[in-house]
Design an enzyme around this catalytic site. Structure first.
Site, PDB file in Angstrom:
ATOM      1  N   LYS A  90      43.583  43.248  41.475  1.00 52.55           N
ATOM      2  CA  LYS A  90      43.943  43.589  40.098  1.00 52.55           C
ATOM      3  C   LYS A  90      42.703  43.927  39.292  1.00 52.55           C
ATOM      4  CE  LYS A  90      45.699  39.049  39.456  1.00 52.55           C
ATOM      5  NZ  LYS A  90      44.708  38.025  39.791  1.00 52.55           N
ATOM      6  N   LYS A 123      31.942  39.523  44.301  1.00 50.61           N
ATOM      7  CA  LYS A 123      32.157  39.632  42.854  1.00 50.61           C
ATOM      8  C   LYS A 123      30.844  39.678  42.083  1.00 50.61           C
ATOM      9  CE  LYS A 123      36.866  38.224  42.439  1.00 50.61           C
ATOM     10  NZ  LYS A 123      37.895  37.618  41.633  1.00 50.61           N
ATOM     11  N   LYS A 125      40.126  45.250  49.960  1.00 50.98           N
ATOM     12  CA  LYS A 125      41.438  44.700  49.623  1.00 50.98           C
ATOM     13  C   LYS A 125      41.910  45.226  48.263  1.00 50.98           C
ATOM     14  CE  LYS A 125      41.237  40.344  47.112  1.00 50.98           C
ATOM     15  NZ  LYS A 125      42.317  40.528  46.140  1.00 50.98           N
TER      16      LYS A 125
HETATM   17  P1  ATP Z   1      40.911  39.352  41.226  1.00 45.80           P
HETATM   18  O1  ATP Z   1      40.540  40.737  41.650  1.00 45.80           O
HETATM   19  O2  ATP Z   1      40.714  39.071  39.778  1.00 45.80           O
HETATM   20  O3  ATP Z   1      40.295  38.288  42.120  1.00 45.80           O
HETATM   21  P2  ATP Z   1      43.308  39.272  42.817  1.00 45.80           P
HETATM   22  O4  ATP Z   1      44.219  40.443  42.844  1.00 45.80           O
HETATM   23  O5  ATP Z   1      42.421  39.038  43.987  1.00 45.80           O
HETATM   24  O6  ATP Z   1      42.490  39.288  41.445  1.00 45.80           O
HETATM   25  P3  ATP Z   1      43.857  36.444  42.660  1.00 45.80           P
HETATM   26  O7  ATP Z   1      44.392  35.796  41.443  1.00 45.80           O
HETATM   27  O8  ATP Z   1      42.392  36.273  42.972  1.00 45.80           O
HETATM   28  O9  ATP Z   1      44.234  37.984  42.605  1.00 45.80           O
HETATM   29  O10 ATP Z   1      44.680  35.937  43.916  1.00 45.80           O
HETATM   30  C1  ATP Z   1      46.017  35.421  43.796  1.00 45.80           C
HETATM   31  C2  ATP Z   1      46.681  35.368  45.157  1.00 45.80           C
HETATM   32  O11 ATP Z   1      46.972  36.696  45.595  1.00 45.80           O
HETATM   33  C3  ATP Z   1      45.826  34.728  46.247  1.00 45.80           C
HETATM   34  O12 ATP Z   1      46.674  33.961  47.090  1.00 45.80           O
HETATM   35  C4  ATP Z   1      45.294  35.902  47.007  1.00 45.80           C
HETATM   36  O13 ATP Z   1      44.984  35.593  48.352  1.00 45.80           O
HETATM   37  C5  ATP Z   1      46.470  36.865  46.910  1.00 45.80           C
HETATM   38  N1  ATP Z   1      46.023  38.244  47.047  1.00 45.80           N
HETATM   39  C6  ATP Z   1      45.178  38.896  46.198  1.00 45.80           C
HETATM   40  N2  ATP Z   1      44.975  40.141  46.631  1.00 45.80           N
HETATM   41  C7  ATP Z   1      45.708  40.277  47.779  1.00 45.80           C
HETATM   42  C8  ATP Z   1      45.910  41.343  48.695  1.00 45.80           C
HETATM   43  N3  ATP Z   1      45.320  42.512  48.515  1.00 45.80           N
HETATM   44  N4  ATP Z   1      46.731  41.148  49.756  1.00 45.80           N
HETATM   45  C9  ATP Z   1      47.339  39.941  49.942  1.00 45.80           C
HETATM   46  N5  ATP Z   1      47.183  38.897  49.117  1.00 45.80           N
HETATM   47  C10 ATP Z   1      46.383  39.060  48.050  1.00 45.80           C
HETATM   48 MG    MG Z   2      41.001  37.439  43.946  1.00 43.26          MG
END
Ligand code: ATP
Ligand code: MG
Length: 339
Positions: A205, A119, A202
């Site tokens: 969002k 990040k 991965k």
């Molecule tokens: P950001 O990019 O802002 O970090 P994010 O999509 O990674 O957002 P988080 O809020 O960081 O979302 O993570 C919330 C939950 O979703 C965590 O348990 C994380 O492991 C899961 N998660 C996030 N992205 C994935 C993915 N691509 N596949 C499976 N689980 C995910």
């Molecule tokens: Mg995340």
């Protein structure tokens, strides 16, 4: 150390850092609802707004995202009566315990965290101190409940190991057996949903490319279009899982199908092995739309009554504080704070 002394309790959170993705649904939300419904645990789920601001968020957008995330939890099957559902900043003990954990965690531990490296990117000097300290707040989120199990996606594994290290060092330094050594629960076919544009990254969002992800609020046409354009290789699908080696994009689409259908990747390949992507992608789109569209329409229905959402969050926070206040008070006492 076994966790037998601690009552079985699940905690997990999601950042209101943007709209929800398919990765959040399959890796987190769907499993949160499953764990709630299994009935073996008390379940506590949180919108981690204090984590979200470790990278800049527009204040009005952050409020909207927090409410929409709450709607996403409920539409995915998290019941605010059965589970405790709230936003992090309304329960101040998270941030208070995080400060204590900042004094327990070591610089060297945090320096190894890959999420910070990803990040912060090339410009580490300009990243916020909060982004660096993120894992101590996450440890506090979990341990302020004495949570024993934490369902997360695979990307959070390293932060959970750090949570265990913090609990163990606190217990050791103060000669207590106060914090549990939490178990990560990283299970199912979709623990790591990958970007549709790059099978080595991965799905997130916060990815700048909207084509890289399926948003939970995407309509049927958008979902079908993004899957049609998803990067793949020219070969037909294999009939066995080992045929997915070195084919990350194919593996990703099979895993997504399996998670939606509550099947294993092996079972999916037994059905679709030999098919071309031109045939498989529309099948996947149809399955995805059939599962996601009831959730997104329920989300927009819930979003029409924001007062109701705010009430749910306030009530959730009150219930959460019944647990967090005594645990923080005991922690302060252990550490030597005069009260
Ligand atoms: P950001 O990019 O802002 O970090 P994010 O999509 O990674 O957002 P988080 O809020 O960081 O979302 O993570 C919330 C939950 O979703 C965590 O348990 C994380 O492991 C899961 N998660 C996030 N992205 C994935 C993915 N691509 N596949 C499976 N689980 C995910
Ligand atoms: Mg995340």
């Amino acid at each position: 150390m076994a966790n037998t002394a601690f009552q079985p309790r699940v905690f997990s959170g999601i950042q209101p850092s943007g709209g929800l993705t398919l990765g959040n649904y399959l890796g987190a939300l769907k499993r949160f609802a499953d764990m709630q419904n299994e009935g073996n645990f008390e379940t506590i789920y949180c919108m981690v707004d204090l984590h979200a601001i470790t990278v800049w968020q527009d204040p009005e957008t952050l409020k909207r995202n927090t409410r929409e995330l709450c709607a996403g939890f409920i539409a995915s099957g998290v019941d605010p009566e059965k589970s405790i559902l709230f936003n992090q900043s309304q329960v101040p003990e998270h941030a208070q315990l995080a400060w204590i954990f900042n004094t327990v965690a070591r610089m060297g531990w945090l320096n190894r965290m890959t999420q910070f490296k990803d990040k912060a990117g090339k410009n580490r000097e300009n990243a916020s101190v909060g982004l660096f300290a993120y894992p101590s707040l996450m440890a506090a989120d979990i341990l302020i409940y004495h949570a024993t199990h934490v369902p997360v996606g695979d990307d959070q594994k390293q932060h959970l190991e750090l949570t265990r290290d913090i609990a163990a060092k606190f217990n050791h330094d103060y000669g207590v057996d106060f914090f549990p050594i939490t178990e990560p629960v990283i299970e199912g076919a979709a623990t790591r949903v990958m970007s549709l544009r790059d099978g080595s990254k991965k799905m997130s969002k916060s990815d700048p490319s909207d084509m890289s992800r399926i948003n939970m609020t995407d309509d049927a046409d958008a979902i079908a279009g993004k899957l049609r354009k998803a990067r793949t290789d020219p070969d037909a699908l294999p009939s066995e899982v080992k045929g997915l080696d070195d084919r990350p994009e194919a593996r990703n689409l099979i895993n997504i199908y399996a998670a939606f259908a509550d099947m294993t990747p092996e079972q999916v390949l037994a059905d679709v092995g030999g098919k071309q992507f031109s045939e498989f992608k529309p099948m996947l789109a149809e399955l995805a739309v059939s599962k996601l569209s009831p959730i997104s329409s329920e989300m927009s229905r819930l979003m029409q009554d924001q007062d109701e959402i705010d009430k749910i969050l306030r009530r959730g926070a009150e219930r959460a504080r019944e647990i967090t206040e005594p645990i923080l008070a005991k922690t302060y006492d252990i550490v030597g704070m005069v009260r």
